[in-house]
Structures are given as C-alpha cells and as structure tokens.
Design a protein around this motif. Structure first.
Motif, short mmCIF file in Angstrom:
data_model
loop_
_atom_site.label_atom_id
_atom_site.label_comp_id
_atom_site.label_asym_id
_atom_site.label_seq_id
_atom_site.Cartn_x
_atom_site.Cartn_y
_atom_site.Cartn_z
N VAL A 147 51.83 -8.74 -9.48
CA VAL A 147 50.54 -9.38 -9.07
C VAL A 147 50.78 -9.81 -7.30
N LYS A 148 51.81 -10.41 -7.21
CA LYS A 148 52.10 -10.81 -5.59
C LYS A 148 52.01 -9.67 -4.91
N ARG A 149 52.91 -8.53 -5.52
CA ARG A 149 52.71 -7.15 -4.72
C ARG A 149 51.47 -6.34 -4.45
N ILE A 150 50.73 -6.53 -5.79
CA ILE A 150 49.05 -5.96 -5.65
C ILE A 150 48.50 -6.63 -4.22
N ALA A 151 48.48 -8.13 -4.31
CA ALA A 151 47.95 -8.85 -3.23
C ALA A 151 48.61 -8.57 -1.77
N ASP A 152 49.70 -8.72 -1.63
CA ASP A 152 50.28 -8.18 -0.46
C ASP A 152 50.07 -6.81 0.08
N GLU A 153 50.14 -5.98 -0.81
CA GLU A 153 49.55 -4.61 -0.18
C GLU A 153 48.12 -4.28 -0.07
N GLY A 154 47.30 -5.21 -0.52
CA GLY A 154 46.03 -4.79 -0.25
C GLY A 154 45.18 -3.97 -1.24
N ILE A 155 45.86 -3.79 -2.54
CA ILE A 155 45.46 -2.97 -3.60
C ILE A 155 44.05 -3.66 -4.24
N PHE A 156 43.11 -2.49 -4.41
CA PHE A 156 41.99 -2.91 -5.13
C PHE A 156 42.36 -3.06 -6.57
N TRP A 157 41.65 -3.92 -7.28
CA TRP A 157 41.99 -4.11 -8.89
C TRP A 157 40.62 -4.08 -9.60
N ALA A 158 40.65 -3.24 -10.31
CA ALA A 158 39.26 -3.14 -11.23
C ALA A 158 39.66 -3.75 -12.50
N LEU A 159 39.54 -5.07 -12.70
CA LEU A 159 40.12 -5.80 -13.74
C LEU A 159 38.69 -6.41 -14.54
N ASN A 160 38.78 -5.58 -15.98
CA ASN A 160 37.53 -6.13 -16.88
C ASN A 160 38.13 -7.02 -17.65
N VAL A 161 37.95 -8.49 -17.54
CA VAL A 161 38.18 -9.59 -18.24
C VAL A 161 37.72 -9.83 -19.52
N ALA A 162 36.56 -9.12 -19.93
CA ALA A 162 35.94 -8.92 -21.28
C ALA A 162 37.22 -8.64 -22.27
N GLY A 163 37.97 -7.67 -21.83
CA GLY A 163 38.87 -7.13 -22.52
C GLY A 163 40.01 -8.08 -23.05
N MET A 164 40.05 -9.25 -22.32
CA MET A 164 40.91 -10.12 -22.82
C MET A 164 40.53 -11.43 -23.85
N ASP A 165 39.38 -11.06 -24.16
CA ASP A 165 38.63 -12.09 -24.99
C ASP A 165 39.29 -11.82 -26.63
N PRO A 166 39.92 -12.85 -27.13
CA PRO A 166 40.44 -12.64 -28.29
C PRO A 166 39.38 -12.16 -29.46
N ALA A 167 37.98 -12.54 -29.13
CA ALA A 167 37.10 -12.09 -30.03
C ALA A 167 37.20 -10.53 -30.49
N LEU A 168 37.88 -9.77 -29.54
CA LEU A 168 37.94 -8.57 -29.90
C LEU A 168 38.68 -8.15 -31.35
N LEU A 169 39.49 -9.13 -31.69
CA LEU A 169 40.06 -8.90 -32.93
C LEU A 169 39.29 -8.74 -34.26
N ASP A 170 38.14 -9.53 -33.99
CA ASP A 170 37.02 -9.40 -35.04
C ASP A 170 36.00 -8.11 -34.96
N HIS A 171 36.34 -7.40 -34.01
CA HIS A 171 35.32 -6.11 -34.07
C HIS A 171 35.89 -4.95 -34.88
N PRO A 172 34.89 -4.47 -35.39
CA PRO A 172 35.46 -3.14 -36.54
C PRO A 172 36.62 -2.30 -35.79
N ASN A 173 36.05 -1.84 -34.47
CA ASN A 173 36.93 -0.73 -33.85
C ASN A 173 38.22 -1.15 -33.64
N PHE A 174 38.41 -2.50 -33.44
CA PHE A 174 39.82 -2.98 -32.72
C PHE A 174 40.42 -3.86 -34.20
N SER A 175 39.83 -3.77 -35.17
CA SER A 175 40.75 -4.26 -36.26
C SER A 175 41.07 -3.41 -37.13
#
Length: 463
Positions: A288-316
C-alpha cells in the motif's frame, strides 16, 4: 468622392456581416447562480458562488457576480453544484442480461448491445457523467453517445479483458475449453474477453483492442472470488508478460490496469510498470505504501469487503464460499493501510452479471459503505477529481482531452446540482445502507435536480 463613399459603405456592410457572423457563431451560455460548490477536491464548499458555462466548458467560477447578459440563468436556490460522478470500473456489456458467465455464451449480439445502451442511460440519469468500462467491446457505444444518438455518460473503454487459459477471463463452457478455441466463444467474438497465453498472444490481443477503439488495456493478472477456474491465489502472468502489455499500451500512448487481489500479483504488476489496479484488497502494508509513493491509481470496490456477502446465494456456493472467506480475511487490514498512506483511490462499483435493479442497489450501497469506511469527502474525491486524473492517463488515446471531475475554468461542463450537502449527507446522491434487502427503485434520484454533461442538460427540475 463617390468611390470613397462606396468603399465606406462596403466596409460598413462587411463589418456588419462579420459581426452578424460572430453573433451566430457565439457559443451558448448557461449561468448557474446562488450555488455552493463542491469543486471535486476541497473539504469545504465554495459558498454563495456562480458558474458560467460556455459551450461544453466551464468558463468562469466566481463568488462575485458574473456578467453574461446572453446566458440562460439557472438559480440554484442555495443547493450544491458539483462535478458529475465518475465510476471507474463498470461492465456495461455484462449487466442486466445474464447472471452467469456460462449464460453469456448464449447471448445474442443485439441483446448485449441493447442492454449496454440501457445501462449507459441508467448511469447518466443516476448522476454519472463518465464511466470507465473495464472489459467490454470497443468504442461503438461511446461514438453513438457522443453523437447524441444514445443518452449515456462519457465512456473510457478497455476493450476485451485479456487473460490466460483458466484465468478470470476464461468464460467458456467446458466443451469449449480445448487447445483450439473455436469462434463459438461469445466473449471472444464480441470483444468482451480475449484468452491470451504468452507474450506474443498478449501483444496481439492488445493491438486488437486498440483496433476496436480501446482507450487503455486491462489484464487479468490473478485469480478471482466469483469465477470457477482460477483459485484466488493463482498467478495469471509473469512480470515479462505483463510488461509486454505495458509496452503495447505505451506505443499507443496509454496505460495498463490489472485485475489483481493478492500481494504477489499486485507486486508483479507494479514491477512490470502498470499504472492502475482493480480490486487489490489483499495487499500488505508495504505494498500500500508503494502504491501511494508511486502514484498508482487504485480502483477499490469496498462493497466486496462486506461480510454480508457470505449470505448471498452466489457466494455461499461450495465452490465460491472458501474463496470469499480467504478474501475477507486477507482484506481485513487494508482500510487502515489506506487511511495511513492515502493512495489515489477511484470509485469502483463493479456491477456485473446482475439485473439492472440489483446493479442500482449495489451502486447505492457502494457509496454508503465507502463513506462509512473512509468518509464522505474521500468518496466524493474518488468519484470526481481522482477519477478525472485517471482518465488523463490515456494520453493521445483520450477521447475527452479536457479536465473531468472538477469545477474549474476550462474543465468540461459535467455538472450536478443536488439538494443538501453531500459532504455531510451522501443520501442526496442515492447512498443507501441497504444492499441485498434494498427496495427496488426507479432510475435516477429526485434529490439530483440538474444533470448536465458536455454543456447539455439531461435533467433540470429547477426551471
């Protein structure tokens, strides 16, 4: 004397004709008054301001009055004027039609095209004036939108995602997975996904994308949670292979982004010279520090880190749930690293293989959850000015060379006027804490009163 009089009369006629021609050629103006501006960058709004649009560009931003007697005046009524939103990871061609990669193999080209056009309208009327499509066809839909034939946002397209056999981009049915891939692969035929093994195939796939009008390239550098053939920890390409795509992109004056989750695949991509990352939630603090230092663009989808995904039929499902559990554990510290090092994050919803209705709920939840983790201001910057910066990486491939995602002189007139203050309350942009259990909604939000793209009104409820 008659000659002099004649010459004077002719000169006067020419002067009048020239001034008439200038009047005819004058660009239309719109003056927004009585607004508070979020400029795409600042943590505070510019209070009691005015914005003059001329043609498709912002001409003046001022807290003083603006003299524009020929302009159409829109009184903002003390509302917030801000840049149009930018979603830097969409799939216009793989949402709303089918709910699985295998289902995509049965899709017809006109179904895919019509659905993409409908998705484009949906984004525009939800307040997105620019999107970055990271896996789908080429420039055709963008050209229709730019001509005014179809309503939609500006589109930056990667063309087909490039990945290896048994990688995240290998969407073929089992009977198609032979050593001699036939032309019956819909993803390949319609330029949604290219299977490329080795440097030379990557080079060819890259050039095919540019032939179809791509603005940048996307490589599948590692595994994924939802796909079948690739373990999440798998590595798709080595550094030299990724560097081949980087070189191909540089020859077209643009860049490569990679689909990658793990520290290993992200590090290899950075070593190869990529400028942008998709996902990458399982990285170490050092990376993460390297990404910041090198000015890399980061398309981060935070919804994918929601534990509620475990209850979704596709991901269970038994084939997917272990991958999701591994991913959730691997990403549990990444938000703290981001807060510490402040890399360049861009807004990424990544709606794919879902209904349009569920895609709306996903989009609304992503805004809310991002703000919950990183704050309203961080979300707004990611969805405006930083997304605009990323667009500029396309160099001479850029279909829209002026600034995007900011309210400043010379930037494109991509403008929203919204009720309230999104720096304090993102619900005015549709943010919703519900996701899977969100009630169905129609396209657009009443709280977004004005949608202007390229100086053209697509919505205006203030008149």
């Amino acid at each position: 004397m008659e000659t002099l009089a004649s010459l004077t009369a002719i000169a006067g006629f020419v002067s009048l004709a020239a001034s008439g021609a200038l009047a005819q050629d004058a660009l239309p103006q719109t003056l927004f008054t009585n607004v508070h501006i979020f400029d795409g960058i600042s943590e505070e709004r510019i209070e009691n301001a005015n914005v003059l649009v001329e043609g498709n560009l912002i001409k003046t931003v001022s807290t003083d009055g603006i003299d524009a007697p020929e302009a159409t005046v829109i009184d903002g009524g003390g509302r917030t004027l801000m840049p149009g939103l930018i979603d830097s990871h969409v799939h216009l061609y793989a949402t709303g039609l089918v709910q699985s990669f295998s289902g995509l193999q049965a899709a017809k080209w006109d179904q895919i095209g019509a659905t993409a056009a409908e998705n484009a309208r949906d984004y525009l009327y939800d307040g997105y004036t620019t999107v970055r499509d990271t896996g789908g066809m080429g420039s055709g839909l963008r050209e229709l939108i730019d001509k005014g034939i179809v309503d939609g946002p500006r589109i930056y397209a990667s063309g087909a995602a490039i990945g290896p056999t048994s990688g995240h981009g290998d969407w073929r049915n089992p009977e198609q997975r032979t050593f001699n891939m036939g032309s019956d692969d819909v993803a390949n035929t319609f330029n949604l996904s290219y299977i490329a093994d080795g440097a030379e195939e990557i080079r060819k796939a890259s050039r095919l994308n540019f032939a179809h009008g791509a603005s940048f390239l996307k490589l599948m550098a590692g595994g994924d949670v939802s796909s079948e053939l690739d373990p999440l920890w798998s590595v798709a390409y080595n550094v030299d292979e990724i560097a081949t795509a980087v070189e191909a992109a540089s020859f077209f004056d643009t860049y490569v982004t990679v689909h990658a989750y793990t520290d290993e695949t992200v590090t290899m991509a950075l070593d190869a010279g990529v400028k942008s990352l998709e996902h990458a939630q399982m990285v170490s603090e050092e990376t993460v520090k390297r990404i910041a230092d090198e000015g890399i663009f980061w398309a981060l989808n935070v919804a994918g880190m929601d534990p509620a995904l475990l209850d979704h039929p596709n991901f269970s499902m038994p084939t997917v749930k272990p991958k999701l559990e591994e991913y959730l554990v691997g990403s549990e510290n990444v938000i703290e690293y981001i807060k510490k090092y402040k890399p360049k994050i861009v807004h990424n919803v990544d709606t794919v293989l879902s209904t349009i209705g569920f895609g709306r709920a996903h989009q609304d939840f992503e805004k809310c959850y991002f703000a919950e983790l990183l704050g309203n201001h961080a979300f707004l910057v990611a969805a405006t000015s930083t997304g605009g910066e990323l667009a500029q990486l396309t160099g001479r491939r850029n279909p829209y060379p002026n600034k995007l995602g900011v309210i400043e002189e010379g930037a494109y007139a991509d403008i929203l006027i919204v009720d309230g203050n999104p720096l304090e309350d993102l619900s005015v942009l549709g943010a919703n804490p519900k996701w899977f259990d969100a009630p169905a909604r129609d396209r657009g939000f009443e709280t977004i009163r004005v949608i202007m793209k390229d100086g053209v009104f697509y919505k205006n409820t203030l008149e």
